[in-house]
Design a protein around this motif. Structure first.
Motif, PDB file in Angstrom:
ATOM      1  N   ALA A  79       0.554  -1.176  -0.105  1.00 18.37           N
ATOM      2  CA  ALA A  79      -0.122  -0.089   0.111  1.00 18.37           C
ATOM      3  C   ALA A  79       0.976   1.093  -0.097  1.00 18.37           C
ATOM      4  CB  ALA A  79      -0.695   0.304   1.519  1.00 18.37           C
ATOM      5  N   SER A  80       0.040   2.326  -0.741  1.00 15.82           N
ATOM      6  CA  SER A  80       1.199   3.242  -0.295  1.00 15.82           C
ATOM      7  C   SER A  80       0.292   4.693   0.138  1.00 15.82           C
ATOM      8  CB  SER A  80       1.081   3.399  -2.376  1.00 15.82           C
ATOM      9  OG  SER A  80       1.637   3.226  -2.711  1.00 15.82           O
ATOM     10  N   ILE A  81       0.971   5.001   0.782  1.00 19.89           N
ATOM     11  CA  ILE A  81       0.328   6.685   2.169  1.00 19.89           C
ATOM     12  C   ILE A  81       0.429   7.582   1.647  1.00 19.89           C
ATOM     13  CG2 ILE A  81       0.163   7.332   3.867  1.00 19.89           C
ATOM     14  CD1 ILE A  81       0.737   4.700   5.225  1.00 19.89           C
ATOM     15  N   ILE A  82      -0.144   8.741   1.293  1.00 14.51           N
ATOM     16  CA  ILE A  82       0.054  10.473   1.354  1.00 14.51           C
ATOM     17  C   ILE A  82      -0.714  10.887   2.469  1.00 14.51           C
ATOM     18  CG2 ILE A  82       0.184  12.243  -0.287  1.00 14.51           C
ATOM     19  CD1 ILE A  82      -0.518   9.793  -2.981  1.00 14.51           C
ATOM     20  N   GLY A 108       3.109   9.933  -7.602  1.00 12.20           N
ATOM     21  CA  GLY A 108       3.623   8.880  -8.754  1.00 12.20           C
ATOM     22  C   GLY A 108       3.988   7.684  -7.609  1.00 12.20           C
ATOM     23  N   ILE A 109       3.862   8.094  -6.752  1.00 10.97           N
ATOM     24  CA  ILE A 109       4.190   5.940  -5.514  1.00 10.97           C
ATOM     25  C   ILE A 109       2.973   5.552  -5.598  1.00 10.97           C
ATOM     26  CG2 ILE A 109       5.565   7.730  -4.070  1.00 10.97           C
ATOM     27  CD1 ILE A 109       4.119   6.736  -1.424  1.00 10.97           C
ATOM     28  N   ARG A 149      -2.359  -1.818  -5.962  1.00 15.83           N
ATOM     29  CA  ARG A 149      -2.537  -1.510  -4.883  1.00 15.83           C
ATOM     30  C   ARG A 149      -3.422  -0.441  -4.550  1.00 15.83           C
ATOM     31  NH1 ARG A 149       2.206  -4.873  -3.939  1.00 15.83           N
ATOM     32  NH2 ARG A 149       2.145  -7.113  -5.930  1.00 15.83           N
ATOM     33  N   PRO A 150      -3.962  -0.443  -2.961  1.00 16.25           N
ATOM     34  CA  PRO A 150      -4.761   0.731  -1.819  1.00 16.25           C
ATOM     35  C   PRO A 150      -3.199   1.562  -1.738  1.00 16.25           C
ATOM     36  CG  PRO A 150      -3.986  -1.237  -0.618  1.00 16.25           C
ATOM     37  CD  PRO A 150      -3.187  -1.818  -1.801  1.00 16.25           C
ATOM     38  N   VAL A 151      -3.940   3.246  -1.743  1.00 18.19           N
ATOM     39  CA  VAL A 151      -3.613   4.429  -1.837  1.00 18.19           C
ATOM     40  C   VAL A 151      -3.843   4.684  -0.133  1.00 18.19           C
ATOM     41  CG1 VAL A 151      -4.439   5.323  -3.107  1.00 18.19           C
ATOM     42  CG2 VAL A 151      -3.029   6.146  -2.050  1.00 18.19           C
ATOM     43  N   ILE A 152      -4.269   4.883   0.877  1.00 19.11           N
ATOM     44  CA  ILE A 152      -4.187   5.547   2.046  1.00 19.11           C
ATOM     45  C   ILE A 152      -3.430   7.219   1.931  1.00 19.11           C
ATOM     46  CG2 ILE A 152      -4.443   6.208   4.724  1.00 19.11           C
ATOM     47  CD1 ILE A 152      -2.929   2.750   3.077  1.00 19.11           C
ATOM     48  N   PHE A 200      -8.116   4.954   0.545  1.00 19.21           N
ATOM     49  CA  PHE A 200      -8.717   4.711   1.818  1.00 19.21           C
ATOM     50  C   PHE A 200      -8.264   6.924   2.050  1.00 19.21           C
ATOM     51  CE2 PHE A 200      -8.241   0.409   1.102  1.00 19.21           C
ATOM     52  CZ  PHE A 200      -8.791   0.030   1.890  1.00 19.21           C
ATOM     53  N   ASP A 201      -9.396   7.138   2.314  1.00 12.33           N
ATOM     54  CA  ASP A 201      -9.656   8.656   3.146  1.00 12.33           C
ATOM     55  C   ASP A 201      -9.725   8.394   4.441  1.00 12.33           C
ATOM     56  OD1 ASP A 201      -9.595  11.407   3.259  1.00 12.33           O
ATOM     57  OD2 ASP A 201     -11.029  11.256   1.703  1.00 12.33           O
TER      58      ASP A 201
END
Length: 427
Positions: free
Chosen positions: A167-170, A194-195, A200-203, A227-228
């Motif tokens: 997973a990626s997180i911003i 860009g990550i 794959r999920p992103v938070i 996911f927010d």
């Protein structure tokens, strides 16, 4: 200094070599090399260590370091062998690399340089690329169950972005490093987005509307579930507890954290754990136990002395300065606080200076590096600003006057070691 002239017999040889490489602290963009193909080739020659462990990848203007530390503490508490890679280091280079709460031993660092000295020289790796390669190598060698990887700058072209994370997180997006990442929220959002990897999920954290639209668009293109944290409505309440609104009801999680912004970081960790629960399950009890003892890291509204109301926060952009003021409100008020500030020249922006200007008592200290903003430039913004002295005896005298005051040391994380040294001299 060339590797070819060094034998790397001791850790001091490693430190000497690293000290001679251009660093972002002093050389800014000149120390970077946004060439992922070159770094990928180097890692291939190491045996692609970045592909030998699962990872969570974390980017953001602010909050990424604290979020990484919270996540690492949770996975460690849940019984997983957990790697943590963050930057910059504050006191020692070894801080960048942690497994289960322990930094990399000098012997491991020395072994890396002895084994790969010729390859590093051939590929002309930057300081950050060397650092990232060490993390990948050590985590693979140690067979970690999960690694929490923090980006250095931006995301899309960051050396860490050769991983394929669970997973990626911003965490956040605001104007910072505009000379490198772009001078608009949209441009910076595209770099940090860009990550995000396909499928794959992103938070995402509490992002500005324009930036959030861009991240949502990238997630749709990549087929990445989003996911927010907004749905959790996170907030820090009295007694150092974080409230989260979850589908199972409101959760009140006791923590060791004091800064209100940490509620957002806890929420990102909650969503990340949820997003990858099929790979690495964590119970709510394990999550909360970890929060009870987690440390957000050096310089994140850190109380510097148990007997003094002195705090350090590496706030150097608009979002971070606002967060410092929120944290300050939990321990005192703006009118009584003394601000001791040190900034890099590229951080002097009108909105940042206006935000800091609400402090009534401001002292400024210029670090001994070319990138540091000199006192005369700060004086142009605030005629009332006072120079923090350079002479040790004068520094001691002033710090003793501050003994019973509420003092916020802030600005550059590179200021932290200097402040710590000042405190050590006090008796």
């Amino acid at each position: 200094m060339s590797f070819l002239s060094m034998s790397f017999l001791t850790i001091e040889d490693v430190e000497q070599y690293l000290a001679a490489i251009p660093k972002f602290q002093s050389d800014h963009a000149k120390a970077a090399d946004f060439n992922l193909a070159k770094f990928e080739r180097f890692c291939e020659e190491l045996g692609c260590p970045q592909e030998q462990f699962p990872a969570v990848h974390v980017a953001g203007t602010n909050g990424k370091g604290s979020t990484c530390r919270i996540l690492a503490a949770i996975y460690h508490e849940a019984g997983y062998t957990t790697g943590l890679y963050t930057s910059p280091h504050i006191l020692t280079f070894n801080e960048r690399f942690i497994i289960n709460g322990s930094t990399i031993p000098d012997a491991e660092l020395l072994a890396f340089f002895q084994q790969y000295r010729t390859l590093i020289e051939e590929h002309r790796l930057t300081y950050f690329e060397i650092s990232t390669a060490i993390a990948f190598w050590w985590f693979a060698k140690s067979q970690v169950d999960i690694a929490i990887i923090e980006t250095g700058l931006g995301g899309r072209l960051d050396a860490t972005n050769i991983i394929h994370p669970l997973a990626s997180i911003i965490t956040s997006i605001s104007l910072d490093h505009t000379d490198i990442l772009g001078d608009s929220l949209a441009a910076i959002a595209r770099e940090k987005g860009g990550i995000i990897k396909s499928g794959r999920p992103v938070i995402i954290g509490n992002l500005p509307e324009e930036a959030e639209r861009i991240i949502q668009g990238i997630a749709r293109e990549k087929g990445s579930e989003l996911f927010d944290i907004k749905e959790l409505q996170p907030r820090l309440v009295s007694g150092r507890a974080v409230l989260l609104k979850t589908p199972g009801g409101q959760k009140k999680l006791r923590t060791s954290l004091i800064a209100p912004v940490q509620a957002l970081n806890v929420a990102m960790a909650w969503q990340a754990i949820r997003a990858v629960s099929g790979h690495l399950p964590v119970s709510e009890q394990q999550f909360e136990r970890a929060l009870g003892s987690v440390a957000p890291g050096y310089g994140r509204f850190e109380q510097l002395s148990e007997k003094r109301r002195w705090y350090f926060d590496g706030a150097h952009n608009i979002e971070a300065v606002k967060q410092v003021k929120e944290s300050l409100a939990t321990v005192g008020n703006m009118n009584e606080a003394i601000l001791v500030l040190s900034l890099m020249r590229d951080k002097i922006q009108p909105d940042v200076m206006n935000e800091f200007s609400e402090f009534k008592n401001i002292y400024y200290y210029s670090l001994n590096t070319e990138r540091a903003a000199p006192f005369k430039e700060i004086k142009e913004w605030w005629p009332q600003v006072m120079a923090f002295p350079n002479q040790p005896d004068q520094q001691q005298r002033l710090l003793k006057e501050f003994e019973t005051e509420l003092v916020i040391f802030a600005g550059s994380f590179y200021f932290y070691a200097t402040v710590r040294d000042w405190i050590k001299t006090l008796v």
